[in-house]
Design an enzyme around this catalytic site. Structure first.
Site, PDB file in Angstrom:
ATOM      1  N   ASP A 209      60.804  -5.463 101.122  1.00  0.00           N
ATOM      2  CA  ASP A 209      61.709  -5.723 100.000  1.00  0.00           C
ATOM      3  C   ASP A 209      61.875  -7.243  99.916  1.00  0.00           C
ATOM      4  O   ASP A 209      62.106  -7.892 100.935  1.00  0.00           O
ATOM      5  CB  ASP A 209      63.075  -5.053 100.194  1.00  0.00           C
ATOM      6  CG  ASP A 209      63.846  -4.965  98.882  1.00  0.00           C
ATOM      7  OD1 ASP A 209      63.874  -3.873  98.276  1.00  0.00           O
ATOM      8  OD2 ASP A 209      64.389  -6.003  98.439  1.00  0.00           O
TER       9      ASP A 209
ATOM     10  N   ARG B  89      68.914  -7.400 101.293  1.00  0.00           N
ATOM     11  CA  ARG B  89      68.690  -5.969 101.115  1.00  0.00           C
ATOM     12  C   ARG B  89      67.750  -5.415 102.191  1.00  0.00           C
ATOM     13  O   ARG B  89      67.850  -4.256 102.575  1.00  0.00           O
ATOM     14  CB  ARG B  89      68.182  -5.679  99.700  1.00  0.00           C
ATOM     15  CG  ARG B  89      69.331  -5.805  98.685  1.00  0.00           C
ATOM     16  CD  ARG B  89      68.864  -5.645  97.270  1.00  0.00           C
ATOM     17  NE  ARG B  89      68.350  -4.331  96.949  1.00  0.00           N
ATOM     18  CZ  ARG B  89      69.075  -3.279  96.583  1.00  0.00           C
ATOM     19  NH1 ARG B  89      70.377  -3.384  96.492  1.00  0.00           N
ATOM     20  NH2 ARG B  89      68.497  -2.130  96.289  1.00  0.00           N
TER      21      ARG B  89
ATOM     22  N   GLY C  16      66.549   4.604 101.261  1.00  0.00           N
ATOM     23  CA  GLY C  16      66.601   6.070 101.211  1.00  0.00           C
ATOM     24  C   GLY C  16      65.208   6.684 101.276  1.00  0.00           C
ATOM     25  O   GLY C  16      64.961   7.635 102.033  1.00  0.00           O
ATOM     26  N   LYS C  17      64.292   6.128 100.488  1.00  0.00           N
ATOM     27  CA  LYS C  17      62.940   6.718 100.454  1.00  0.00           C
ATOM     28  C   LYS C  17      62.176   6.373 101.728  1.00  0.00           C
ATOM     29  O   LYS C  17      61.362   7.161 102.199  1.00  0.00           O
ATOM     30  CB  LYS C  17      62.199   6.264  99.193  1.00  0.00           C
ATOM     31  CG  LYS C  17      62.870   6.777  97.926  1.00  0.00           C
ATOM     32  CD  LYS C  17      62.099   6.461  96.690  1.00  0.00           C
ATOM     33  CE  LYS C  17      62.925   6.791  95.451  1.00  0.00           C
ATOM     34  NZ  LYS C  17      64.041   5.853  95.243  1.00  0.00           N
TER      35      LYS C  17
ATOM     36  N   CYS D 191      64.808   4.456  88.244  1.00  0.00           N
ATOM     37  CA  CYS D 191      65.967   5.323  87.970  1.00  0.00           C
ATOM     38  C   CYS D 191      66.541   4.966  86.599  1.00  0.00           C
ATOM     39  O   CYS D 191      67.741   4.841  86.431  1.00  0.00           O
ATOM     40  CB  CYS D 191      67.006   5.237  89.085  1.00  0.00           C
ATOM     41  SG  CYS D 191      67.559   3.581  89.452  1.00  0.00           S
TER      42      CYS D 191
ATOM     43  N   ASP E 193      58.695   1.594  93.926  1.00  0.00           N
ATOM     44  CA  ASP E 193      59.993   2.047  93.406  1.00  0.00           C
ATOM     45  C   ASP E 193      60.735   0.793  92.916  1.00  0.00           C
ATOM     46  O   ASP E 193      61.499   0.190  93.652  1.00  0.00           O
ATOM     47  CB  ASP E 193      60.758   2.740  94.539  1.00  0.00           C
ATOM     48  CG  ASP E 193      62.040   3.388  94.057  1.00  0.00           C
ATOM     49  OD1 ASP E 193      62.077   3.857  92.909  1.00  0.00           O
ATOM     50  OD2 ASP E 193      63.013   3.413  94.843  1.00  0.00           O
TER      51      ASP E 193
HETATM   52  C1  LIG Z   1      65.244   0.519  92.988  1.00  0.00           C
HETATM   53  S1  LIG Z   1      65.424  -0.538  94.348  1.00  0.00           S
HETATM   54  C2  LIG Z   1      64.484   0.312  95.576  1.00  0.00           C
HETATM   55  C3  LIG Z   1      65.210   1.499  96.146  1.00  0.00           C
HETATM   56  C4  LIG Z   1      64.569   2.012  97.424  1.00  0.00           C
HETATM   57  N1  LIG Z   1      63.181   2.351  97.255  1.00  0.00           N
HETATM   58  C5  LIG Z   1      65.303   3.207  97.994  1.00  0.00           C
HETATM   59  O1  LIG Z   1      64.853   4.338  97.837  1.00  0.00           O
HETATM   60  O2  LIG Z   1      66.359   3.012  98.620  1.00  0.00           O
HETATM   61  C6  LIG Z   1      64.384  -1.865  93.943  1.00  0.00           C
HETATM   62  C7  LIG Z   1      64.242  -2.901  95.023  1.00  0.00           C
HETATM   63  O3  LIG Z   1      63.233  -3.833  94.621  1.00  0.00           O
HETATM   64  C8  LIG Z   1      63.507  -5.060  95.235  1.00  0.00           C
HETATM   65  N2  LIG Z   1      62.694  -6.087  94.554  1.00  0.00           N
HETATM   66  C9  LIG Z   1      62.984  -6.784  93.432  1.00  0.00           C
HETATM   67  N3  LIG Z   1      61.979  -7.634  93.145  1.00  0.00           N
HETATM   68  C10 LIG Z   1      61.037  -7.454  94.090  1.00  0.00           C
HETATM   69  C11 LIG Z   1      59.781  -8.051  94.348  1.00  0.00           C
HETATM   70  N4  LIG Z   1      59.278  -8.996  93.558  1.00  0.00           N
HETATM   71  N5  LIG Z   1      59.096  -7.653  95.431  1.00  0.00           N
HETATM   72  C12 LIG Z   1      59.591  -6.695  96.253  1.00  0.00           C
HETATM   73  N6  LIG Z   1      60.775  -6.109  96.069  1.00  0.00           N
HETATM   74  C13 LIG Z   1      61.485  -6.477  94.996  1.00  0.00           C
HETATM   75  C14 LIG Z   1      65.003  -5.207  95.083  1.00  0.00           C
HETATM   76  O4  LIG Z   1      65.515  -6.099  96.039  1.00  0.00           O
HETATM   77  C15 LIG Z   1      65.484  -3.768  95.267  1.00  0.00           C
HETATM   78  O5  LIG Z   1      65.931  -3.575  96.578  1.00  0.00           O
END
Ligand SMILES: C[S@@+](CC[C@H](N)C(=O)[O-])C[C@H]1O[C@@H](n2cnc3c(N)ncnc32)[C@H](O)[C@@H]1O
Length: 400
Positions: A220, A225, A202-203, A326, A271
């Site tokens: 990511d 994802r 989304g962002k 969030c 994020d």
């Molecule tokens: C809150 S979501 C991000 C939402 C996104 N920014 C949006 O606006 O749609 C957090 C994301 O961090 C990713 N994530 C988790 N651990 C991570 C890591 N070590 N490095 C990078 N991404 C990671 C997850 O797969 C997840 O998709």
């Protein structure tokens, strides 16, 4: 003949099923699949204890809002050939662009519309900008990000977006408060930008709407994802706007970014994964409050700190990092910011300063309810009349 055989098989199956005592069947299933304490209840109990203390009198209204259906915003897709008609249609349904209208209202109250001599930023890219936009958009707020919401207390829902003649969708539905981190990041023309934890996208899509960046790295760590980000881009953005020389999409552990590319970006969006409070209260599926994910949940503040540290290493001196979640949790919000600033100072000699987002969030006080000033950053609190959030955002400038 075939029909007769099938009936016989069916009859035999039915007979064999009826041989199993009904009570036992139900009991076995109950014992193996139904947790005694559903994760949603665990989440609520956890929040009652922690947020009850943290938010005091505010908690009951936040709690009831989070247990009810959330409100969405429709991020207009400037890349759609039908963007103008889409906006007219949204307007005719009673929705309005909160970015434009909130800023305009504030300016009217403060009497600054006439006097404002600051030039709007990010007016480059493929989108025409009208004179009205120049008058109403403050520096730092890209005029290309338009998000329609229904007025306060209006709980109408948006219809699913329709594709235009090129199969590009007209808007993206998201929590409107999720746009605040992107707006606060203040991407300017030619900036190199890193979106460290980008999925589902989304962002990233909002960043693309600005068309202000020179180069965008989208990452990511989850391969599946990352595929969702790609899907969003395919559905919303013509390929020429995310060509390989302008947009790079990776699936790396964001914690390693400081080692991979330090002192590189003008802007970094961090994020992070968090307890996703709303999801945890309403959905048992894949909940971070499932017993099997206890350890993962407890380790979240450490992971978040490591990701923010990596973001602060990746940004150039003078550049900005936007940390967002969030969740309402202070442990995942302010404490992570505080700890990450300590770590970068002690381990890498990097000084980061929290930027005051007060004036920025004041602009949006008519659309969102903000928590009384947290120690660092700003927090959008859900409320039944404006059921967005929770979204926490904190902007950090790397001084050197
Ligand atoms: C809150 S979501 C991000 C939402 C996104 N920014 C949006 O606006 O749609 C957090 C994301 O961090 C990713 N994530 C988790 N651990 C991570 C890591 N070590 N490095 C990078 N991404 C990671 C997850 O797969 C997840 O998709």
């Amino acid at each position: 003949m075939a029909a007769r055989i099938n009936t016989r098989i069916l009859f035999r199956n039915l007979k064999s099923i009826s041989l199993i005592p009904r009570r036992n069947r139900v009991k076995t299933k109950w014992a193996t699949t139904q947790p005694k304490f559903p994760s949603t209840r665990l989440a609520l109990e956890n929040f009652d204890v922690n947020y009850g203390t943290q938010l005091g009198d505010l908690w009951p209204s936040v709690r009831v809002a989070m247990l009810c259906e959330r409100k969405y915003g429709a991020l207009v897709n400037n890349f759609s050939a039908a963007a103008e008609e889409v906006m007219e249609e949204l307007q005719s349904q009673g929705a309005m662009d909160f970015i434009c209208s909130d800023v305009l209202q504030r300016d009217e109250v403060q009497g600054t519309t006439e006097e404002q001599d600051d030039k709007p930023l990010s007016v480059n890219g493929p989108f025409p900008t009208s004179e009205t936009e120049e008058e109403t958009v403050r520096p730092g707020l890209s005029p290309n990000i338009k998000c329609f919401v229904f007025p306060k207390s209006d709980i109408s829902r948006f219809k699913p977006a329709r594709p235009d003649s090129n199969r590009t969708l007209g808007y993206y539905l998201m929590d409107a408060a999720s746009l605040l981190p992107v707006l606060a990041l203040d991407v300017q023309e030619g900036h190199t930008v890193l979106d460290l934890c980008a999925a589902p996208g989304g962002k990233t899509l909002a960043l693309l709407q600005t068309q202000a960046f020179g180069y965008l790295a989208v990452n990511d760590s989850s391969v599946s994802r990352k595929a969702r980000v790609l899907q969003v881009l395919q559905n919303y953005v013509p390929r020429e706007y995310w060509s390989d020389d302008r947009v790079r999409i990776t699936s790396l552990d964001g914690r390693k970014w400081g080692e991979l590319e330090s002192d590189t970006f003008d802007r970094v969006l961090v994020d992070v994964p968090c307890t996703t409070d709303r999801h945890s209260l309403l959905e048992a599926d894949n909940s971070i409050f499932n017993r099997s994910r206890n350890k993962e949940r407890q380790m979240l503040p450490l992971l978040q700190t490591e990701l923010l540290v990596a973001g602060l290493q990746a940004v150039q001196p003078g550049g900005d990092v936007l940390y967002s979640t969030c969740t309402l949790s202070q442990l995942q919000n302010e404490y992570v910011v505080e700890r990450a600033m300590q770590v970068v100072q002690e381990e890498f000699g990097i000084t980061a300063q929290v930027q005051d987002l007060g004036p920025f969030t004041q602009l949006f006080g008519d659309t969102f309810r903000f928590a009384p000033k947290p120690r660092f950053g700003e927090l959008v609190l859900p409320h039944l009349t404006a059921n967005f959030g929770p979204i926490y955002l904190c902007k950090l400038r790397r001084v050197h």
